[in-house]
Design an enzyme around this catalytic site. Structure first.
Site, PDB file in Angstrom:
ATOM      1  N   ASN A 128       0.921  -1.150   0.043  1.00 52.35           N
ATOM      2  CA  ASN A 128      -0.079   0.177  -0.014  1.00 52.35           C
ATOM      3  C   ASN A 128       1.045   1.192   0.143  1.00 52.35           C
ATOM      4  O   ASN A 128       1.299   1.502   1.063  1.00 52.35           O
ATOM      5  CB  ASN A 128      -0.894  -0.063   1.123  1.00 52.35           C
ATOM      6  CG  ASN A 128      -1.700   1.061   1.439  1.00 52.35           C
ATOM      7  OD1 ASN A 128      -1.785   1.969   0.655  1.00 52.35           O
ATOM      8  ND2 ASN A 128      -1.996   1.292   2.462  1.00 52.35           N
TER       9      ASN A 128
ATOM     10  N   LYS B  52       0.225   4.165  -0.335  1.00 51.50           N
ATOM     11  CA  LYS B  52      -0.580   5.507   0.259  1.00 51.50           C
ATOM     12  C   LYS B  52      -0.172   6.796  -0.657  1.00 51.50           C
ATOM     13  O   LYS B  52      -0.143   6.476  -1.854  1.00 51.50           O
ATOM     14  CB  LYS B  52      -0.190   5.792   1.632  1.00 51.50           C
ATOM     15  CG  LYS B  52      -0.223   4.479   2.648  1.00 51.50           C
ATOM     16  CD  LYS B  52      -0.082   4.591   4.026  1.00 51.50           C
ATOM     17  CE  LYS B  52      -0.239   3.485   4.891  1.00 51.50           C
ATOM     18  NZ  LYS B  52      -0.010   3.372   6.185  1.00 51.50           N
TER      19      LYS B  52
ATOM     20  N   HIS C 154      -9.624   1.485   5.367  1.00 53.66           N
ATOM     21  CA  HIS C 154      -8.221   1.637   5.960  1.00 53.66           C
ATOM     22  C   HIS C 154      -8.306   2.500   6.803  1.00 53.66           C
ATOM     23  O   HIS C 154      -9.072   3.344   6.796  1.00 53.66           O
ATOM     24  CB  HIS C 154      -7.339   2.172   4.790  1.00 53.66           C
ATOM     25  CG  HIS C 154      -5.880   2.155   5.510  1.00 53.66           C
ATOM     26  ND1 HIS C 154      -5.451   3.225   6.449  1.00 53.66           N
ATOM     27  CD2 HIS C 154      -4.726   1.324   5.141  1.00 53.66           C
ATOM     28  CE1 HIS C 154      -4.097   2.755   6.796  1.00 53.66           C
ATOM     29  NE2 HIS C 154      -3.763   1.557   6.071  1.00 53.66           N
TER      30      HIS C 154
ATOM     31  N   GLU D 224      -6.701   5.030   8.114  1.00 57.23           N
ATOM     32  CA  GLU D 224      -6.464   6.506   7.766  1.00 57.23           C
ATOM     33  C   GLU D 224      -7.821   7.037   7.089  1.00 57.23           C
ATOM     34  O   GLU D 224      -8.017   8.094   7.364  1.00 57.23           O
ATOM     35  CB  GLU D 224      -5.269   6.498   6.802  1.00 57.23           C
ATOM     36  CG  GLU D 224      -4.213   6.079   7.444  1.00 57.23           C
ATOM     37  CD  GLU D 224      -2.901   5.777   6.915  1.00 57.23           C
ATOM     38  OE1 GLU D 224      -3.180   5.709   5.567  1.00 57.23           O
ATOM     39  OE2 GLU D 224      -1.927   5.216   7.350  1.00 57.23           O
TER      40      GLU D 224
ATOM     41  N   GLU E  52      -5.220  -4.489  10.789  1.00 59.11           N
ATOM     42  CA  GLU E  52      -4.374  -3.624  11.148  1.00 59.11           C
ATOM     43  C   GLU E  52      -4.599  -2.903  12.487  1.00 59.11           C
ATOM     44  O   GLU E  52      -5.320  -1.964  12.380  1.00 59.11           O
ATOM     45  CB  GLU E  52      -4.367  -2.692   9.896  1.00 59.11           C
ATOM     46  CG  GLU E  52      -4.116  -3.333   8.697  1.00 59.11           C
ATOM     47  CD  GLU E  52      -3.704  -2.306   7.408  1.00 59.11           C
ATOM     48  OE1 GLU E  52      -2.471  -2.652   7.013  1.00 59.11           O
ATOM     49  OE2 GLU E  52      -4.021  -1.455   7.488  1.00 59.11           O
TER      50      GLU E  52
ATOM     51  N   GLY F  40       2.414   2.506  10.796  1.00 62.22           N
ATOM     52  CA  GLY F  40       3.389   3.554  10.815  1.00 62.22           C
ATOM     53  C   GLY F  40       4.126   3.918  11.784  1.00 62.22           C
ATOM     54  O   GLY F  40       4.853   4.923  11.817  1.00 62.22           O
TER      55      GLY F  40
ATOM     56  N   SER G 279       3.288  -1.971  10.642  1.00 62.25           N
ATOM     57  CA  SER G 279       4.836  -1.917  10.819  1.00 62.25           C
ATOM     58  C   SER G 279       5.519  -3.240  10.545  1.00 62.25           C
ATOM     59  O   SER G 279       6.411  -3.797  11.160  1.00 62.25           O
ATOM     60  CB  SER G 279       5.252  -1.752  12.348  1.00 62.25           C
ATOM     61  OG  SER G 279       4.897  -0.221  12.419  1.00 62.25           O
TER      62      SER G 279
HETATM   63  P1  PGA Z   1       2.653   0.572   7.714  1.00 65.36           P
HETATM   64  O1  PGA Z   1       1.398   0.652   6.966  1.00 65.36           O
HETATM   65  O2  PGA Z   1       3.420  -0.936   7.138  1.00 65.36           O
HETATM   66  O3  PGA Z   1       3.548   1.609   7.193  1.00 65.36           O
HETATM   67  O4  PGA Z   1       2.728   0.541   9.060  1.00 65.36           O
HETATM   68  C1  PGA Z   1       0.343  -0.465   6.898  1.00 65.36           C
HETATM   69  C2  PGA Z   1      -1.035  -0.128   6.507  1.00 65.36           C
HETATM   70  O5  PGA Z   1      -1.146   0.879   6.572  1.00 65.36           O
HETATM   71  O6  PGA Z   1      -1.321  -0.669   5.607  1.00 65.36           O
END
Ligand code: PGA
Length: 251
Positions: free
Chosen positions: A10, A12, A95, A97, A167, A173, A213
């Site tokens: 992903n 983003k 997601h 976010e 997640e 992140g 992460s």
């Molecule tokens: P990350 O994000 O691997 O940077 O923690 C995962 C995601 O949001 O899908």
């Protein structure tokens, strides 16, 4: 039942067009062996270009979002039908976010799932709890409600089209991944809910990815959990070497 693992990157809201093209080319380099299904999920403007770059490889392509509405006067939105029309195979729905920064409710996500399924996109449906909820020990109830309100209205045939990504928000992140034990526990819980609702064959076929992460140093341990069927990778998917190492960990 053996479920072939899935590793999805992903990207983003990162990368310029030339950076995206370079990364796609590095992931798809001739001679790279993929022990799992690989999906690249770039921003909307790069979907067509990245798809082109994937021609002849087994890597698939997904979008990061789609509209909850069919079509019309919705400036800035992109519909499931439009994604289908340019050959997109997967779409991330829900997601954290999007949930947190764009106010996407469980009800809106159900509408998005309806349209994604109608246009034959495979949704990667994300769920997961914030830190405060885990600290209170309520993460299972929280995830159950997300699934109950967005996913469980669908039929078994529809459920079979989608992938779930667990997640935990506190792991996204942050560099702080869930432990393999925490991931496995939640994945078993989710599979159990699906089994209760749709039966054991649907539950056994369902792919449940872990995200948050995930990186080369922890991918192998996370992916070795019997109910972790791969990963949804953010930050580490932006570096070809790291993403390829995570793919290699998904035997
Ligand atoms: P990350 O994000 O691997 O940077 O923690 C995962 C995601 O949001 O899908």
């Amino acid at each position: 039942m053996i479920r072939r693992k899935i590793v999805a990157g992903n990207w983003k809201m990162n990368l310029t067009q030339s950076e995206a093209a370079k990364l796609a080319a590095e992931v798809c380099k001739d001679g790279v062996h993929y022990p799992c299904q690989v999906i690249l999920i770039p921003s909307f403007p790069y979907l067509a270009g990245v798809k082109q770059a994937l021609t002849g490889s087994t890597v698939q392509i997904g979008a990061q979002n789609c509209s909850s509405k069919e079509n019309g006067a919705l400036t800035g939105e992109v519909s499931a039908a439009q994604l289908q029309s340019v050959g997109i195979e997967f779409v991330i729905i829900g997601h954290s976010e999007r949930r947190e920064q764009f106010g996407e409710s469980n009800a809106v996500l159900k509408d998005k799932l309806t349209l994604a399924l109608k246009y034959r996109l495979k949704p990667i449906f994300c769920c997961g709890e914030p830190l405060k909820v885990r600290e209170r020990g309520n993460e299972q109830q929280y995830v159950e409600q997300q699934l109950e309100e967005s996913l469980f209205p669908f039929s078994q045939a529809e459920l079979e089209q989608l992938v779930i990504a667990y997640e935990p928000i506190w792991a996204i992140g942050t560099g702080l991944n869930a432990t393999a034990e925490q991931a496995q526990q939640m994945h078993v819980f989710i599979r159990g809910l699906v089994q209760g609702k749709y039966g054991s064959s649907a539950a056994q076929q369902l792919h449940i990815l872990y995200g948050g992460s995930c990186k080369p140093s922890n991918a192998k341990e996370l992916f070795s959990c019997p109910d972790v069927d791969g990963g949804l990778i953010g930050g580490a998917s932006l570096v070809a070497k790291d993403f390829l190492a995570i793919i290699a960990a998904a035997q």
